[in-house]
Design a protein around this motif. Structure first.
Motif, PDB file in Angstrom:
ATOM      1  N   LEU A  74       0.838  -1.201   0.000  1.00  0.00           N
ATOM      2  CA  LEU A  74       0.000   0.000   0.000  1.00  0.00           C
ATOM      3  C   LEU A  74       0.872   1.251   0.000  1.00  0.00           C
ATOM      4  N   VAL A  75       1.897   1.266   0.834  1.00  0.00           N
ATOM      5  CA  VAL A  75       2.820   2.402   0.862  1.00  0.00           C
ATOM      6  C   VAL A  75       3.424   2.622  -0.530  1.00  0.00           C
ATOM      7  N   ALA A  76       3.856   1.551  -1.168  1.00  0.00           N
ATOM      8  CA  ALA A  76       4.462   1.659  -2.502  1.00  0.00           C
ATOM      9  C   ALA A  76       3.470   2.166  -3.532  1.00  0.00           C
ATOM     10  N   SER A  77       2.185   1.884  -3.329  1.00  0.00           N
ATOM     11  CA  SER A  77       1.170   2.313  -4.305  1.00  0.00           C
ATOM     12  C   SER A  77       1.052   3.831  -4.383  1.00  0.00           C
ATOM     13  N   GLY A  78       1.510   4.516  -3.343  1.00  0.00           N
ATOM     14  CA  GLY A  78       1.414   5.971  -3.338  1.00  0.00           C
ATOM     15  C   GLY A  78       2.716   6.686  -3.596  1.00  0.00           C
ATOM     16  N   THR A  86      13.563   5.629  -0.747  1.00  0.00           N
ATOM     17  CA  THR A  86      13.943   6.555   0.313  1.00  0.00           C
ATOM     18  C   THR A  86      13.193   6.253   1.601  1.00  0.00           C
ATOM     19  N   VAL A  87      11.886   6.007   1.498  1.00  0.00           N
ATOM     20  CA  VAL A  87      11.077   5.709   2.684  1.00  0.00           C
ATOM     21  C   VAL A  87      11.596   4.473   3.406  1.00  0.00           C
ATOM     22  N   THR A  88      11.843   3.401   2.675  1.00  0.00           N
ATOM     23  CA  THR A  88      12.292   2.172   3.328  1.00  0.00           C
ATOM     24  C   THR A  88      13.695   2.326   3.921  1.00  0.00           C
ATOM     25  N   THR A  89      14.533   3.127   3.285  1.00  0.00           N
ATOM     26  CA  THR A  89      15.861   3.401   3.831  1.00  0.00           C
ATOM     27  C   THR A  89      15.747   4.194   5.132  1.00  0.00           C
ATOM     28  N   VAL A  90      14.871   5.208   5.132  1.00  0.00           N
ATOM     29  CA  VAL A  90      14.661   6.017   6.338  1.00  0.00           C
ATOM     30  C   VAL A  90      14.161   5.143   7.490  1.00  0.00           C
ATOM     31  N   MET A  91      13.252   4.228   7.198  1.00  0.00           N
ATOM     32  CA  MET A  91      12.755   3.328   8.240  1.00  0.00           C
ATOM     33  C   MET A  91      13.891   2.490   8.826  1.00  0.00           C
ATOM     34  N   GLY A  92      14.783   2.033   7.986  1.00  0.00           N
ATOM     35  CA  GLY A  92      15.897   1.228   8.452  1.00  0.00           C
ATOM     36  C   GLY A  92      16.906   2.002   9.278  1.00  0.00           C
ATOM     37  N   LEU A  93      16.929   3.329   9.117  1.00  0.00           N
ATOM     38  CA  LEU A  93      17.870   4.140   9.882  1.00  0.00           C
ATOM     39  C   LEU A  93      17.602   4.096  11.387  1.00  0.00           C
ATOM     40  N   ARG A 135      -3.129   6.917   5.823  1.00  0.00           N
ATOM     41  CA  ARG A 135      -1.944   7.573   6.364  1.00  0.00           C
ATOM     42  C   ARG A 135      -0.957   6.509   6.820  1.00  0.00           C
ATOM     43  N   PHE A 136       0.313   6.757   6.549  1.00  0.00           N
ATOM     44  CA  PHE A 136       1.378   5.879   7.035  1.00  0.00           C
ATOM     45  C   PHE A 136       2.465   6.779   7.595  1.00  0.00           C
ATOM     46  N   GLY A 137       2.871   6.493   8.841  1.00  0.00           N
ATOM     47  CA  GLY A 137       3.882   7.366   9.422  1.00  0.00           C
ATOM     48  C   GLY A 137       4.585   6.771  10.605  1.00  0.00           C
ATOM     49  N   GLY A 138       5.717   7.328  10.876  1.00  0.00           N
ATOM     50  CA  GLY A 138       6.564   6.994  12.005  1.00  0.00           C
ATOM     51  C   GLY A 138       7.700   8.000  12.006  1.00  0.00           C
ATOM     52  N   HIS A 139       8.753   7.722  12.743  1.00  0.00           N
ATOM     53  CA  HIS A 139       9.843   8.686  12.819  1.00  0.00           C
ATOM     54  C   HIS A 139      10.398   9.000  11.431  1.00  0.00           C
ATOM     55  N   HIS A 140      10.284  10.271  11.038  1.00  0.00           N
ATOM     56  CA  HIS A 140      10.831  10.789   9.789  1.00  0.00           C
ATOM     57  C   HIS A 140      10.083  10.322   8.542  1.00  0.00           C
ATOM     58  N   VAL A 141       8.894   9.776   8.695  1.00  0.00           N
ATOM     59  CA  VAL A 141       8.056   9.447   7.543  1.00  0.00           C
ATOM     60  C   VAL A 141       6.626   9.858   7.864  1.00  0.00           C
ATOM     61  N   SER A 142       6.013  10.631   6.989  1.00  0.00           N
ATOM     62  CA  SER A 142       4.583  10.923   7.110  1.00  0.00           C
ATOM     63  C   SER A 142       4.001  11.044   5.709  1.00  0.00           C
ATOM     64  N   LEU A 143       3.157  10.068   5.366  1.00  0.00           N
ATOM     65  CA  LEU A 143       2.513  10.024   4.058  1.00  0.00           C
ATOM     66  C   LEU A 143       1.007  10.160   4.276  1.00  0.00           C
ATOM     67  N   PRO A 157       0.340  16.619   3.424  1.00  0.00           N
ATOM     68  CA  PRO A 157       1.776  16.778   3.570  1.00  0.00           C
ATOM     69  C   PRO A 157       2.523  15.470   3.324  1.00  0.00           C
ATOM     70  N   CYS A 158       3.723  15.597   2.753  1.00  0.00           N
ATOM     71  CA  CYS A 158       4.583  14.441   2.510  1.00  0.00           C
ATOM     72  C   CYS A 158       5.950  14.764   3.101  1.00  0.00           C
ATOM     73  N   PHE A 159       6.278  14.087   4.190  1.00  0.00           N
ATOM     74  CA  PHE A 159       7.496  14.390   4.943  1.00  0.00           C
ATOM     75  C   PHE A 159       8.449  13.206   4.901  1.00  0.00           C
ATOM     76  N   LEU A 160       9.732  13.506   4.677  1.00  0.00           N
ATOM     77  CA  LEU A 160      10.794  12.516   4.765  1.00  0.00           C
ATOM     78  C   LEU A 160      11.986  13.148   5.481  1.00  0.00           C
ATOM     79  N   GLY A 161      12.551  12.420   6.430  1.00  0.00           N
ATOM     80  CA  GLY A 161      13.730  12.900   7.133  1.00  0.00           C
ATOM     81  C   GLY A 161      14.799  11.826   7.169  1.00  0.00           C
ATOM     82  N   ALA A 162      15.945  12.164   7.694  1.00  0.00           N
ATOM     83  CA  ALA A 162      17.042  11.185   7.799  1.00  0.00           C
ATOM     84  C   ALA A 162      17.944  11.553   8.961  1.00  0.00           C
ATOM     85  N   ASP A 163      18.099  10.614   9.892  1.00  0.00           N
ATOM     86  CA  ASP A 163      18.994  10.790  11.029  1.00  0.00           C
ATOM     87  C   ASP A 163      19.652   9.452  11.319  1.00  0.00           C
ATOM     88  N   PRO A 164      20.949   9.354  11.054  1.00  0.00           N
ATOM     89  CA  PRO A 164      21.874  10.352  10.518  1.00  0.00           C
ATOM     90  C   PRO A 164      21.577  10.687   9.049  1.00  0.00           C
TER      91      PRO A 164
END
Length: 380
Positions: A74-78, A86-93, A135-143, A157-164
């Motif tokens: 479902l996430v990939a469908s959007g 990028t989203v899956t990489t951010v989740m793995g961070l 809606r799908f979200g967690g740290h540094h992801v909000s779709l 809103p479509c938010f992506l972050g990265a730490d580090p």
């Protein structure tokens, strides 16, 4: 592919994947994941976060592997392929960030603070209904997606972050999920001549976060939201809340950020910065490439639709603003603002190794504009 059919193809894919997720859930899981479409749930639908807080919905940690897989479908469908990567990489961070903090960082009022199992899904309404969303979200992801009349009508809103923001890899290379998003902005500001730069650069200090924060609506006068306020409520434990508030104060002190600095980057009705109409052809191309890092987050079928909003003379109304260092590795912030557009990027915390990026449509975030028109036409 015509615009309508493209939006319908994407919506149909969302319907199929959302129905597959719901069909796999038991009663308790469905209570968390599926909420009815109603006025009573509208405030929750428009509530969003990008901190490690409860984003609302069913966490992936509470799913079976097959349910988790269907959720990611479902996430990939959007998303475009690049955005999904990028989203899956951010989740793995989250696992990397846990190590960075010595596996003993803030607990955020849960057993594990940096937890890749705490990305959550919530579906509003019935997939395939005249109006529904997810809606799908967690740290540094909000779709946030709204489907109306069988078409995807809003993805912001479509938010992506990265730490580090940057992490070492074997082979003397670096993992930078948002590296290109920052580098394109830095290349554009460095290309400006003295007159252009005098308009574009708002200050020498980058704010500690995106200015719009996680507000449901953004508007003139908005300034950076303190970190402790970007959670689902204040922490019940005063000591935990104090640590969060102190971390915000500490980063401001580290960079010497004053209220004058925050005022310099506050949101205004008339966009600040240099307008695209003042850029040369090469710089306009750079600006379009930078815009593409945000409008290119939607599925491939809709990228052309989103890009068309700023094609030709329409690009003239987009303003580019910058704050902070223009040198590679320095703390930085930029903003793109124009009709139905607000893009923000910030990389200041952790000595410029913690990045946030967001794409918003101030008039139609969460589908507010099209939904309001629909209600006025059909439910007056």
């Amino acid at each position: 592919m015509p615009e309508c059919s493209a939006a319908r193809v994407v919506a149909d894919r969302m319907i199929d994947t959302a129905e597959a997720v719901l069909a796999s859930l038991d009663g308790t899981q469905r209570d968390q994941a599926a909420w009815p479409w109603s006025e009573a749930t509208e405030d929750e639908r428009r509530r969003w976060f990008y901190t490690p807080t409860d984003h609302g919905g069913l966490p992936v940690a509470a799913m079976t592997p097959r349910q988790y897989q269907r959720t990611m479908a479902l996430v990939a469908s959007g998303l475009s392929e690049a955005a999904y990567t990028t989203v899956t990489t951010v989740m793995g961070l989250e696992n990397l960030l846990d190590r960075t903090e010595g596996f003993a960082g803030f607990d955020f009022a849960r057993e594990r603070g940096r937890d890749p199992g705490q990305y959550r899904l919530r579906i509003f309404g019935e997939p395939g209904a005249p109006v529904w969303g997810w809606r799908f979200g967690g740290h540094h992801v909000s779709l946030n997606n709204l489907v109306m009349g069988g078409e995807l009508v809003s993805a912001t809103p479509c938010f992506l972050g990265a730490d580090p923001a940057g992490s070492p890899l074997l082979g003397a290379t670096t993992l930078r999920p948002l590296g290109g998003v920052e580098d394109l902005g830095r290349a554009l500001v460095r290309s400006l001549d003295e007159e252009q730069r005098s308009k574009a650069v708002l200050g020498t200090r980058a704010p500690v976060d995106i200015v719009g924060g996680n507000r449901t609506r953004v508007g003139p006068g908005d300034r950076v939201v303190p970190l402790g306020d970007i959670f689902r409520g204040r922490f019940a434990d005063p000591e935990r809340q104090a640590r969060m508030d102190d971390s915000y104060v500490a980063i401001k002190r580290y960079y010497g950020i004053t209220e004058a600095d925050n005022a310099a980057v506050e949101l205004t009705a008339e966009p600040r910065g240099v307008p695209a109409s003042s850029l040369n052809s090469d710089q306009r191309g750079q600006l379009l490439a930078l815009l593409g890092c945000y409008t290119g987050r939607v599925p491939e079928e809709l990228i052309e639709r989103e890009a068309a909003r700023y094609a030709g003379p329409l690009l003239d109304q987009v303003h580019f603003a910058w704050a902070g260092s223009i040198e590679p590795g320095g703390a930085c912030y930029y903003r793109l603002q124009g009709p139905r557009l607000l893009v923000e990027y910030d990389n200041a915390p952790r000595q410029a190794n913690h990045a946030h990026s967001v794409w918003r449509d101030p008039e139609n975030d969460f589908g507010a504009d099209v939904l309001g028109a629909h209600l006025a036409a059909h439910h007056a």
